[in-house]
Design an enzyme around this catalytic site. Structure first.
Site, PDB file in Angstrom:
ATOM      1  N   GLY A 149      21.275  75.183  58.972  1.00  0.00           N
ATOM      2  CA  GLY A 149      20.719  75.619  57.820  1.00  0.00           C
ATOM      3  C   GLY A 149      19.679  74.603  58.296  1.00  0.00           C
TER       4      GLY A 149
ATOM      5  N   GLY B  72      13.064  71.788  53.604  1.00  0.00           N
ATOM      6  CA  GLY B  72      11.083  71.412  53.952  1.00  0.00           C
ATOM      7  C   GLY B  72      11.493  70.276  55.242  1.00  0.00           C
TER       8      GLY B  72
ATOM      9  N   GLY C  59      14.130  69.047  57.685  1.00  0.00           N
ATOM     10  CA  GLY C  59      14.293  69.081  58.674  1.00  0.00           C
ATOM     11  C   GLY C  59      15.253  70.062  58.902  1.00  0.00           C
TER      12      GLY C  59
ATOM     13  N   LYS D 197      21.355  66.086  62.129  1.00  0.00           N
ATOM     14  CA  LYS D 197      20.342  66.758  61.090  1.00  0.00           C
ATOM     15  C   LYS D 197      19.437  66.099  61.531  1.00  0.00           C
ATOM     16  CE  LYS D 197      18.792  66.438  56.793  1.00  0.00           C
ATOM     17  NZ  LYS D 197      18.649  66.243  55.134  1.00  0.00           N
TER      18      LYS D 197
ATOM     19  N   ASP E 220      18.508  64.169  43.340  1.00  0.00           N
ATOM     20  CA  ASP E 220      18.404  65.559  43.771  1.00  0.00           C
ATOM     21  C   ASP E 220      19.417  66.023  43.580  1.00  0.00           C
ATOM     22  OD1 ASP E 220      17.094  67.704  44.073  1.00  0.00           O
ATOM     23  OD2 ASP E 220      16.737  67.224  46.911  1.00  0.00           O
TER      24      ASP E 220
END
Length: 344
Positions: free
Chosen positions: A69, A72, A74, A89, A191
């Site tokens: 996936g 924004g 990476g 990542k 978040d």
């Protein structure tokens, strides 16, 4: 073989005061003096699961790189590393806000030294990215445990099977256990939302994506106007009113976000509809919250208890919100009321 790049080029100097073991202090902590992350520079032991965070990624050991996936800041890949499946990542520069993207990379490492069942484990991190892995827009890479291909957002909105009370209560307890551990180490995630909670093959929830996180000193609050917080982001539907107003950050911000996430688990609906700016204004000025009063799901005994818990979690006054420690026995109380027909 390890990367031929010298270790002194892998990370900024405050990541490696010595070559035997380095002390890292993230520039996103309230004060960047003193140790907060131990980074051993050494050969891999037999199992990568047992080691602490390394500043060396052995690039030639990466196999079967498959995209999972992107977001924004990476992209995430599933790779084989020393025979084990892990996640890689690659954090990229944001052309509109390069400082924010760089701070996001460092924020990802706020919890890197921590080990907990409900937190995605970091294996290694480096600011050097070979050309065949990243490009000139890459800031750095983070090697993490691979939890799976599914997050809680997909479970809530994409799953055809019923999400019974026993299951969402178990998921909620996983999230709160992870938050309790983070908050006990003075880390706020900032978040929390279904998309940032991964669900393992064993049906265990793990908190991921620390790109908005902060490390506070001894649980102290921190004003969002601080220069340390220029990266503060988060998702507007889950962001507490005190941060929307520019007030102080505290662990209670995560509790507000958890409350919205819990409502999503219970209802399997979107928390808000309409224009983003209207929602932001209404959350602050008119205490807008996801609907509970007129929904049948909240009319049962269990539903009324959930409604009370939600109202405390997303209170506009952060002092009224329970801590993660206080939430756990309340979730246990809900479990005692949960039956196959609890919401009928």
């Amino acid at each position: 073989m390890p990367s031929p790049i010298p270790v002194t080029r892998l990370l900024p100097r405050d990541f490696y005061p010595s070559l035997d073991i380095g002390t890292f202090s993230s520039p996103l902590s309230k004060h960047s003096h003193g140790p907060s992350l131990q980074v051993p520079v050494q050969r891999l032991p037999d199992s990568i699961a047992s080691r602490r965070v390394s500043s060396v990624i052995h690039w030639k050991q990466l196999r079967s790189v498959q995209p999972v996936g992107s977001g924004g800041f990476g992209s995430v890949y599933r790779v084989e590393y020393f025979g084990e499946t892990v996640a890689l990542k690659v954090v990229k520069k944001c052309t509109k806000n390069r400082l924010a993207s760089r701070q996001s990379f460092w924020a990802e490492l706020n919890a890197a030294q921590l080990r907990h069942r409900n937190i995605v484990r970091v294996i290694a991190a480096t600011t050097c990215v070979p050309a065949d892995v990243g490009d000139e827009s890459s800031i750095g890479t983070i090697l993490m445990e691979f939890v799976g291909n599914q997050n809680l957002q997909q479970v809530i909105y994409g799953g055809a099977e019923a999400l019974g009370a026993e299951r969402w209560l178990r998921y909620s307890t996983d999230i709160v256990n992870g938050l309790r551990f983070l908050h006990s180490h003075s880390i706020v995630h900032l978040d929390i939302k279904p998309a940032n909670v991964l669900v393992s093959g064993e049906d265990v929830c793990k908190i991921a994506d620390f790109g908005c996180s902060l490390k506070l000193d001894h649980g102290c609050e921190l004003s969002v106007i601080s220069p340390h917080l220029s990266h503060v982001c988060g998702t507007y539907t889950h962001r507490p009113p005190e941060l929307l107003k520019g007030e102080s950050v505290s662990p209670k911000a995560d509790i507000f976000s958890f409350g919205i996430t819990l409502w999503q688990l219970i209802t399997r609906e979107l928390p808000y509809t309409g224009d983003r700016q209207h929602v932001l204004y209404a959350v602050v000025a008119h205490s807008l919250r996801p609907p509970v009063q007129d929904q049948p799901v909240f009319q049962s005994d269990l539903g009324r208890l959930c409604r009370t818990l939600l109202s405390r979690c997303w209170s506009g006054d952060a002092r009224i919100r329970p801590s993660a420690e206080e939430l756990l026995p309340q979730l246990e109380q809900l479990k005692s009321k949960a039956t196959p027909t609890a919401f009928t």
